[in-house]
Enzyme design. Sequence first.
Site, PDB file in Angstrom:
ATOM      1  CB  CYS A  40      15.706 -26.891 -10.452  1.00  0.00           C
ATOM      2  SG  CYS A  40      14.986 -25.363  -9.885  1.00  0.00           S
TER       3      CYS A  40
HETATM    4  N1  CO8 Z   1       5.721  -7.344 -14.147  1.00  0.00           N
HETATM    5  C1  CO8 Z   1       5.858  -6.519 -15.206  1.00  0.00           C
HETATM    6  N2  CO8 Z   1       7.019  -6.354 -15.873  1.00  0.00           N
HETATM    7  C2  CO8 Z   1       8.086  -7.053 -15.436  1.00  0.00           C
HETATM    8  C3  CO8 Z   1       8.008  -7.944 -14.338  1.00  0.00           C
HETATM    9  C4  CO8 Z   1       6.774  -8.071 -13.679  1.00  0.00           C
HETATM   10  N3  CO8 Z   1       6.589  -8.909 -12.635  1.00  0.00           N
HETATM   11  N4  CO8 Z   1       9.231  -8.506 -14.148  1.00  0.00           N
HETATM   12  C5  CO8 Z   1      10.037  -7.990 -15.092  1.00  0.00           C
HETATM   13  N5  CO8 Z   1       9.359  -7.108 -15.869  1.00  0.00           N
HETATM   14  C6  CO8 Z   1       9.882  -6.289 -17.008  1.00  0.00           C
HETATM   15  C7  CO8 Z   1      11.385  -6.117 -16.931  1.00  0.00           C
HETATM   16  O1  CO8 Z   1      11.744  -5.004 -16.138  1.00  0.00           O
HETATM   17  C8  CO8 Z   1      11.741  -5.911 -18.384  1.00  0.00           C
HETATM   18  O2  CO8 Z   1      11.476  -4.586 -18.735  1.00  0.00           O
HETATM   19  P1  CO8 Z   1      12.424  -3.834 -19.837  1.00  0.00           P
HETATM   20  O3  CO8 Z   1      12.229  -4.615 -21.097  1.00  0.00           O
HETATM   21  O4  CO8 Z   1      11.868  -2.461 -19.865  1.00  0.00           O
HETATM   22  O5  CO8 Z   1      13.816  -3.928 -19.307  1.00  0.00           O
HETATM   23  C9  CO8 Z   1      10.735  -6.785 -19.110  1.00  0.00           C
HETATM   24  O6  CO8 Z   1       9.646  -6.974 -18.209  1.00  0.00           O
HETATM   25  C10 CO8 Z   1      11.325  -8.127 -19.495  1.00  0.00           C
HETATM   26  O7  CO8 Z   1      12.003  -8.695 -18.348  1.00  0.00           O
HETATM   27  P2  CO8 Z   1      12.869  -9.977 -18.420  1.00  0.00           P
HETATM   28  O8  CO8 Z   1      13.828  -9.863 -19.568  1.00  0.00           O
HETATM   29  O9  CO8 Z   1      13.442 -10.276 -17.061  1.00  0.00           O
HETATM   30  O10 CO8 Z   1      11.716 -11.058 -18.728  1.00  0.00           O
HETATM   31  P3  CO8 Z   1      11.823 -12.449 -19.389  1.00  0.00           P
HETATM   32  O11 CO8 Z   1      11.004 -12.444 -20.610  1.00  0.00           O
HETATM   33  O12 CO8 Z   1      13.213 -12.960 -19.485  1.00  0.00           O
HETATM   34  O13 CO8 Z   1      11.055 -13.361 -18.300  1.00  0.00           O
HETATM   35  C11 CO8 Z   1      11.616 -14.950 -16.557  1.00  0.00           C
HETATM   36  C12 CO8 Z   1      11.580 -13.473 -16.977  1.00  0.00           C
HETATM   37  C13 CO8 Z   1      10.175 -15.443 -16.464  1.00  0.00           C
HETATM   38  C14 CO8 Z   1      12.280 -15.049 -15.201  1.00  0.00           C
HETATM   39  C15 CO8 Z   1      12.384 -15.769 -17.600  1.00  0.00           C
HETATM   40  O14 CO8 Z   1      13.618 -15.152 -17.907  1.00  0.00           O
HETATM   41  C16 CO8 Z   1      12.681 -17.185 -17.149  1.00  0.00           C
HETATM   42  O15 CO8 Z   1      11.828 -17.925 -16.709  1.00  0.00           O
HETATM   43  N6  CO8 Z   1      13.914 -17.650 -17.332  1.00  0.00           N
HETATM   44  C17 CO8 Z   1      14.308 -19.008 -17.002  1.00  0.00           C
HETATM   45  C18 CO8 Z   1      14.751 -19.012 -15.611  1.00  0.00           C
HETATM   46  C19 CO8 Z   1      14.923 -20.401 -15.045  1.00  0.00           C
HETATM   47  O16 CO8 Z   1      14.629 -21.415 -15.631  1.00  0.00           O
HETATM   48  N7  CO8 Z   1      15.417 -20.398 -13.855  1.00  0.00           N
HETATM   49  C20 CO8 Z   1      15.594 -21.609 -13.162  1.00  0.00           C
HETATM   50  C21 CO8 Z   1      15.434 -21.226 -11.754  1.00  0.00           C
HETATM   51  S1  CO8 Z   1      15.006 -22.519 -10.801  1.00  0.00           S
HETATM   52  C22 CO8 Z   1      16.377 -23.076  -9.911  1.00  0.00           C
HETATM   53  O17 CO8 Z   1      17.196 -23.829 -10.321  1.00  0.00           O
HETATM   54  C23 CO8 Z   1      16.513 -22.496  -8.584  1.00  0.00           C
HETATM   55  C24 CO8 Z   1      16.080 -23.478  -7.552  1.00  0.00           C
HETATM   56  C25 CO8 Z   1      16.055 -22.824  -6.246  1.00  0.00           C
HETATM   57  C26 CO8 Z   1      14.646 -22.695  -5.742  1.00  0.00           C
HETATM   58  C27 CO8 Z   1      14.594 -21.622  -4.727  1.00  0.00           C
HETATM   59  C28 CO8 Z   1      13.181 -21.290  -4.323  1.00  0.00           C
HETATM   60  C29 CO8 Z   1      12.910 -19.875  -3.981  1.00  0.00           C
END
Ligand code: CO8
Length: 375
Positions: free
Chosen positions: A156
């Site tokens: 990214c």
């Molecule tokens: N629908 C419903 N519920 C869900 C879903 C869904 N789709 N997904 C997860 N849940 C549930 C989980 O199971 C969990 O349930 P429980 O509490 O019972 O365990 C609950 O919801 C909460 O889950 P999370 O803790 O995972 O949720 P978050 O609040 O942390 O949100 C995010 C998840 C949105 C992913 C968040 O953590 C986030 O955005 N974090 C930052 C990540 C980031 O910035 N990453 C950078 C990546 S980019 C990069 O550098 C890669 C580049 C490469 C590109 C490749 C292209 C493919």
Amino acid sequence: MGAIYITGSGLFTPEQSISNDELVAAYNEFARRHNEANAGAITAGECEPMPMSASDFIVKASGIQSRYVIDKQGILDVERMRPVLRRRSEDEPSIQCEMSVSAAREAMANAGREAADIDAVIVACSNLQRAYPAIAVEVQQALGIDGWAFDMNVACSSATFGLQMAADTIARDSARAVLVISPEICSGHLNFRDRDSHFIFGDACTAVLVENDNGQKTPGAFEILGTRLKTRFSNNIRNDQGFLNRAEEPPRTDDERLFRQQGRKVFKDVVPMVNDLILGHLASLGLRSDQLKRLWFHQANLSMNQLIARRVLGHEASPQEAPVILDRYANTSSAGSIIAFHQHHDDLDAGDTGVICSFGAGYSAGSVVIRRTSH
Ligand code: CO8
């Protein structure tokens, strides 16, 4: 050494877009079919049922409402769940070349520059479609640029790392002007069968033209006051797609060669890393954060951006101060902060200062502090 300028930017946006509801409907149907087909094993406790996804969760957890993609139908086809791309012959431009040329032409037109004014092309992105020949060299030829080109990948942060490479190249007089292009087809590397990540990414391509002090004459140019980069190794965001896959024993499954992350851990680790980077960078330039008019942040997660912005500015950032594009584009990897810049810089006055900042896998983070020269 003379000053260095960003004189133009460009954006290619795919025509097709997928809403959260459409994406969730496809995923949930896949999960339903999977659970139905494995009902016996699930009842016997031999395997877990696939959980359902929800649009409400996606908006609340990420701020994403929809994403642009190069092929909607293949992604939403429950039997396939990945884009369909027509395989092109070697005599045709590659899809990343095509997107790059479109964004680059807009950047060049905005700067009032032609191919003869440019000496180098850097294609900087997470998701390169082939190992070689470099996409950048193909783009260089397609644009008719006489010089040199290379590809680079810092996930990214590729665009900000590319901007520093361009600025350093120009500072050493190795080029007069450099195009930094980020053609991101994230949908190719996204596991649309994984509930935790299926909503995160979208596709787009950006281009930025960086120039030596000739750029000063370009109306609306931004002087680059400084660039600063930071990396720290982490396994919390990984993609293990690579040329050794075919030699590995035991072989990796398809799912193991796609994007995966520990989103919560990334959030916790990256926020302080980015705060320190920006505040340290500003201090080294003799700037205070209350002098920043705009934060063009990497677009991965809305609350993450709001938290970083609050820590940097010392108050809640308004949408004008920290523009959001991830609601419509989702995370377009390295293109995100540049899309924010491209769509939200026209209103700045001469002397206004802002920071383009990326963060992501590696971990990697990049800060580019810029100041408007004229309107
Ligand atoms: N629908 C419903 N519920 C869900 C879903 C869904 N789709 N997904 C997860 N849940 C549930 C989980 O199971 C969990 O349930 P429980 O509490 O019972 O365990 C609950 O919801 C909460 O889950 P999370 O803790 O995972 O949720 P978050 O609040 O942390 O949100 C995010 C998840 C949105 C992913 C968040 O953590 C986030 O955005 N974090 C930052 C990540 C980031 O910035 N990453 C950078 C990546 S980019 C990069 O550098 C890669 C580049 C490469 C590109 C490749 C292209 C493919």
